[in-house]
Design a protein around this motif. Structure first.
Motif, PDB file in Angstrom:
ATOM      1  N   GLU A  84       0.886  -1.166  -0.030  1.00 37.64           N
ATOM      2  CA  GLU A  84       0.126   0.043  -0.061  1.00 37.64           C
ATOM      3  C   GLU A  84       0.646   1.008   0.069  1.00 37.64           C
ATOM      4  O   GLU A  84       2.124   1.205   0.606  1.00 37.64           O
ATOM      5  CB  GLU A  84      -0.904  -0.020   1.122  1.00 37.64           C
ATOM      6  CG  GLU A  84      -1.920  -1.053   1.390  1.00 37.64           C
ATOM      7  CD  GLU A  84      -3.180  -0.818   0.033  1.00 37.64           C
ATOM      8  OE1 GLU A  84      -3.070   0.378  -0.259  1.00 37.64           O
ATOM      9  OE2 GLU A  84      -3.862  -1.698   0.091  1.00 37.64           O
ATOM     10  N   PRO A  85       0.392   2.417  -0.716  1.00 36.74           N
ATOM     11  CA  PRO A  85      -0.697   2.443  -1.267  1.00 36.74           C
ATOM     12  C   PRO A  85      -0.889   2.125  -2.929  1.00 36.74           C
ATOM     13  O   PRO A  85      -1.785   2.209  -3.601  1.00 36.74           O
ATOM     14  CB  PRO A  85      -0.907   3.852  -1.290  1.00 36.74           C
ATOM     15  CG  PRO A  85       0.283   4.582  -1.299  1.00 36.74           C
ATOM     16  CD  PRO A  85       0.987   3.452  -0.485  1.00 36.74           C
ATOM     17  N   ILE A  86       0.360   1.505  -3.234  1.00 32.27           N
ATOM     18  CA  ILE A  86       0.404   1.185  -4.704  1.00 32.27           C
ATOM     19  C   ILE A  86      -0.596   0.262  -5.155  1.00 32.27           C
ATOM     20  O   ILE A  86      -1.079   0.379  -6.008  1.00 32.27           O
ATOM     21  CB  ILE A  86       1.928   0.696  -5.095  1.00 32.27           C
ATOM     22  CG1 ILE A  86       3.036   1.638  -4.580  1.00 32.27           C
ATOM     23  CG2 ILE A  86       1.961   0.146  -6.333  1.00 32.27           C
ATOM     24  CD1 ILE A  86       4.424   1.127  -4.724  1.00 32.27           C
ATOM     25  N   CYS A  87      -0.836  -0.858  -4.336  1.00 28.10           N
ATOM     26  CA  CYS A  87      -1.562  -1.897  -4.785  1.00 28.10           C
ATOM     27  C   CYS A  87      -3.002  -1.498  -5.015  1.00 28.10           C
ATOM     28  O   CYS A  87      -3.768  -1.957  -5.779  1.00 28.10           O
ATOM     29  CB  CYS A  87      -1.426  -3.167  -3.742  1.00 28.10           C
ATOM     30  SG  CYS A  87      -1.994  -2.799  -2.393  1.00 28.10           S
ATOM     31  N   SER A  88      -3.505  -0.504  -4.156  1.00 27.21           N
ATOM     32  CA  SER A  88      -4.648  -0.130  -4.244  1.00 27.21           C
ATOM     33  C   SER A  88      -5.253   0.877  -5.557  1.00 27.21           C
ATOM     34  O   SER A  88      -6.309   0.905  -6.133  1.00 27.21           O
ATOM     35  CB  SER A  88      -5.195   1.072  -3.155  1.00 27.21           C
ATOM     36  OG  SER A  88      -5.205   0.277  -1.878  1.00 27.21           O
ATOM     37  N   THR A  89      -4.073   1.260  -5.997  1.00 27.73           N
ATOM     38  CA  THR A  89      -3.995   2.042  -7.364  1.00 27.73           C
ATOM     39  C   THR A  89      -3.857   1.343  -8.579  1.00 27.73           C
ATOM     40  O   THR A  89      -4.249   1.723  -9.852  1.00 27.73           O
ATOM     41  CB  THR A  89      -3.292   3.274  -7.360  1.00 27.73           C
ATOM     42  OG1 THR A  89      -1.821   2.615  -7.531  1.00 27.73           O
ATOM     43  CG2 THR A  89      -3.124   4.006  -6.107  1.00 27.73           C
ATOM     44  N   TYR A  90      -3.724  -0.087  -8.423  1.00 25.78           N
ATOM     45  CA  TYR A  90      -3.545  -0.982  -9.576  1.00 25.78           C
ATOM     46  C   TYR A  90      -5.017  -1.341 -10.243  1.00 25.78           C
ATOM     47  O   TYR A  90      -6.015  -1.608  -9.442  1.00 25.78           O
ATOM     48  CB  TYR A  90      -2.928  -2.303  -9.179  1.00 25.78           C
ATOM     49  CG  TYR A  90      -3.069  -3.496 -10.207  1.00 25.78           C
ATOM     50  CD1 TYR A  90      -2.566  -3.373 -11.311  1.00 25.78           C
ATOM     51  CD2 TYR A  90      -3.750  -4.654  -9.885  1.00 25.78           C
ATOM     52  CE1 TYR A  90      -2.706  -4.259 -12.518  1.00 25.78           C
ATOM     53  CE2 TYR A  90      -3.618  -5.617 -10.803  1.00 25.78           C
ATOM     54  CZ  TYR A  90      -3.230  -5.248 -11.966  1.00 25.78           C
ATOM     55  OH  TYR A  90      -3.190  -6.479 -13.120  1.00 25.78           O
ATOM     56  N   ASP A  91      -5.157  -1.034 -11.458  1.00 19.81           N
ATOM     57  CA  ASP A  91      -6.483  -1.123 -12.241  1.00 19.81           C
ATOM     58  C   ASP A  91      -6.662  -2.463 -12.917  1.00 19.81           C
ATOM     59  O   ASP A  91      -5.995  -2.481 -13.913  1.00 19.81           O
ATOM     60  CB  ASP A  91      -6.684  -0.130 -13.188  1.00 19.81           C
ATOM     61  CG  ASP A  91      -8.070   0.189 -13.831  1.00 19.81           C
ATOM     62  OD1 ASP A  91      -8.898  -0.841 -13.510  1.00 19.81           O
ATOM     63  OD2 ASP A  91      -8.220   0.935 -14.519  1.00 19.81           O
ATOM     64  N   LYS A  92      -7.241  -3.444 -12.366  1.00 20.98           N
ATOM     65  CA  LYS A  92      -7.321  -4.600 -12.674  1.00 20.98           C
ATOM     66  C   LYS A  92      -8.344  -4.519 -14.097  1.00 20.98           C
ATOM     67  O   LYS A  92      -8.093  -5.584 -15.072  1.00 20.98           O
ATOM     68  CB  LYS A  92      -7.882  -5.702 -11.817  1.00 20.98           C
ATOM     69  CG  LYS A  92      -7.079  -6.123 -10.500  1.00 20.98           C
ATOM     70  CD  LYS A  92      -7.801  -7.009  -9.504  1.00 20.98           C
ATOM     71  CE  LYS A  92      -6.891  -7.012  -8.421  1.00 20.98           C
ATOM     72  NZ  LYS A  92      -7.552  -8.154  -7.509  1.00 20.98           N
ATOM     73  N   ALA A  93      -9.125  -3.613 -14.173  1.00 19.39           N
ATOM     74  CA  ALA A  93      -9.892  -3.603 -15.407  1.00 19.39           C
ATOM     75  C   ALA A  93      -9.422  -3.320 -16.661  1.00 19.39           C
ATOM     76  O   ALA A  93      -9.917  -3.793 -17.708  1.00 19.39           O
ATOM     77  CB  ALA A  93     -11.118  -2.615 -14.883  1.00 19.39           C
ATOM     78  N   LEU A 151      -1.010   0.231 -21.846  1.00 21.15           N
ATOM     79  CA  LEU A 151      -0.800   1.640 -22.513  1.00 21.15           C
ATOM     80  C   LEU A 151      -1.735   2.002 -23.515  1.00 21.15           C
ATOM     81  O   LEU A 151      -2.205   3.131 -23.651  1.00 21.15           O
ATOM     82  CB  LEU A 151       0.710   1.647 -23.031  1.00 21.15           C
ATOM     83  CG  LEU A 151       1.888   1.359 -21.887  1.00 21.15           C
ATOM     84  CD1 LEU A 151       3.279   1.518 -22.748  1.00 21.15           C
ATOM     85  CD2 LEU A 151       1.589   2.408 -20.970  1.00 21.15           C
ATOM     86  N   GLN A 152      -2.167   1.071 -24.408  1.00 21.96           N
ATOM     87  CA  GLN A 152      -3.079   1.688 -25.456  1.00 21.96           C
ATOM     88  C   GLN A 152      -4.443   1.896 -24.836  1.00 21.96           C
ATOM     89  O   GLN A 152      -4.967   2.863 -25.294  1.00 21.96           O
ATOM     90  CB  GLN A 152      -3.374   0.264 -26.396  1.00 21.96           C
ATOM     91  CG  GLN A 152      -2.665   0.175 -27.515  1.00 21.96           C
ATOM     92  CD  GLN A 152      -3.086  -0.915 -28.583  1.00 21.96           C
ATOM     93  OE1 GLN A 152      -3.291  -2.057 -28.246  1.00 21.96           O
ATOM     94  NE2 GLN A 152      -2.876  -0.346 -29.763  1.00 21.96           N
ATOM     95  N   ARG A 153      -4.799   1.426 -23.772  1.00 20.73           N
ATOM     96  CA  ARG A 153      -5.998   1.634 -23.168  1.00 20.73           C
ATOM     97  C   ARG A 153      -6.059   2.949 -22.332  1.00 20.73           C
ATOM     98  O   ARG A 153      -6.902   3.751 -22.064  1.00 20.73           O
ATOM     99  CB  ARG A 153      -6.601   0.560 -22.024  1.00 20.73           C
ATOM    100  CG  ARG A 153      -6.870  -0.622 -22.887  1.00 20.73           C
ATOM    101  CD  ARG A 153      -7.258  -1.755 -22.040  1.00 20.73           C
ATOM    102  NE  ARG A 153      -7.723  -3.081 -22.737  1.00 20.73           N
ATOM    103  CZ  ARG A 153      -7.903  -4.076 -22.378  1.00 20.73           C
ATOM    104  NH1 ARG A 153      -7.724  -4.288 -21.042  1.00 20.73           N
ATOM    105  NH2 ARG A 153      -8.530  -5.141 -23.070  1.00 20.73           N
ATOM    106  N   PHE A 154      -4.901   3.270 -21.646  1.00 22.81           N
ATOM    107  CA  PHE A 154      -4.495   4.459 -20.968  1.00 22.81           C
ATOM    108  C   PHE A 154      -4.490   5.549 -21.881  1.00 22.81           C
ATOM    109  O   PHE A 154      -4.763   6.690 -21.408  1.00 22.81           O
ATOM    110  CB  PHE A 154      -3.581   4.155 -19.709  1.00 22.81           C
ATOM    111  CG  PHE A 154      -3.836   3.664 -18.384  1.00 22.81           C
ATOM    112  CD1 PHE A 154      -4.354   4.670 -17.632  1.00 22.81           C
ATOM    113  CD2 PHE A 154      -3.921   2.244 -18.325  1.00 22.81           C
ATOM    114  CE1 PHE A 154      -4.694   4.281 -16.264  1.00 22.81           C
ATOM    115  CE2 PHE A 154      -4.462   2.013 -17.071  1.00 22.81           C
ATOM    116  CZ  PHE A 154      -4.768   2.694 -16.221  1.00 22.81           C
TER     117      PHE A 154
END
Length: 242
Positions: A84-93, A151-154
């Motif tokens: 934390e807090p890194i894992c909370s910002t990981y976007d699995k979607a 990267l394409q999605r972001f």
């Protein structure tokens, strides 16, 4: 494996890419735009390739690089998964590439078939090492794919993430030059046939690989845009260390 300036620069580019990514995680304290699945694949690549770490000594440089790759990639996976807090910002979607089904499993099958065709056995430790090594070569060739999809999605990512991709591309390009250099100047040098087959089929397209229109925002110096030409990307596996 002999040393030359191209191999050394390629190795250093790989190390810099890892350092940049670790710096990105520590400074930004978030994992936005980073693919956990890519780094899980790279960790599996290193673990299966370097099974000789405790059985065969080549050089201090070789051993240090192997340990560095395994330890640093493990640190990245740990940070994104659990810290934390890194894992909370990981976007699995956004990181949805099914890497076990469409990367690990096919590469395992290919490695098994390749090993049998080459006349390898199935029961000795050396045979298992050789099969795992072949598996790691196939897997490395597509390990970056989940990251490029993210990267394409972001579309817009921070500069440090862009620099990570740049150094990874430089590392691969320099190793291609390393192969050519060794083929011309190192007597008796030959690539493993897996490398030869991959390269002969894809080396022309590699010129297009990692073609990124990398535009850094001069307005704030913080955000850059990377447009990945995904349809032309081809990945060639690299012989980082023996």
């Amino acid at each position: 494996m002999s040393m030359n300036i191209f191999r050394l620069c390629g190795d250093m580019s790989h190390v810099f890419s890892i350092i940049v990514l670790l710096l990105r995680l520590r400074v930004a304290r978030n994992a936005q735009g980073i693919s956990l699945r890519t780094h899980e694949l790279f960790l599996l690549v290193f673990l299966t390739r370097y099974t000789d770490l405790f059985t065969t000594y080549y050089s201090l440089y070789n051993s240090v690089m192997k340990v560095l790759y395994i330890a640093s990639t493990s640190s990245i996976v740990y940070a994104i998964r659990l810290q934390e807090p890194i894992c909370s910002t990981y976007d699995k979607a956004q990181d949805t590439f099914r890497h076990w089904e469409f990367a690990v499993a096919p590469c395992a099958v290919l490695a098994f078939i390749t090993h049998l065709i080459s006349g390898g056995g199935l029961f000795s430790f050396v045979d298992i090492q050789e099969m795992l090594w072949t598996f790691s070569i196939y897997l490395e060739s597509i390990a970056i794919l989940p990251q490029l999809i993210v990267l394409q999605r972001f579309r817009e990512v921070e500069n440090l993430t862009g620099n990570y991709i740049f150094f990874m591309g430089a590392y691969r390009a320099l190793y291609i030059v390393n192969w050519i250099f060794r083929a011309y100047y190192e007597k008796g040098y030959r690539h493993h046939y897996v490398f030869a087959n991959c390269c002969s089929a894809k080396v022309e397209k590699e010129k297009k690989g990692f073609n990124f229109n990398y535009h850094l925002s001069e307005a704030n110096g913080m955000v850059g845009r990377i447009d990945v030409i995904a349809q032309s990307i081809v990945f060639i596996p690299l012989e980082v260390v023996a």
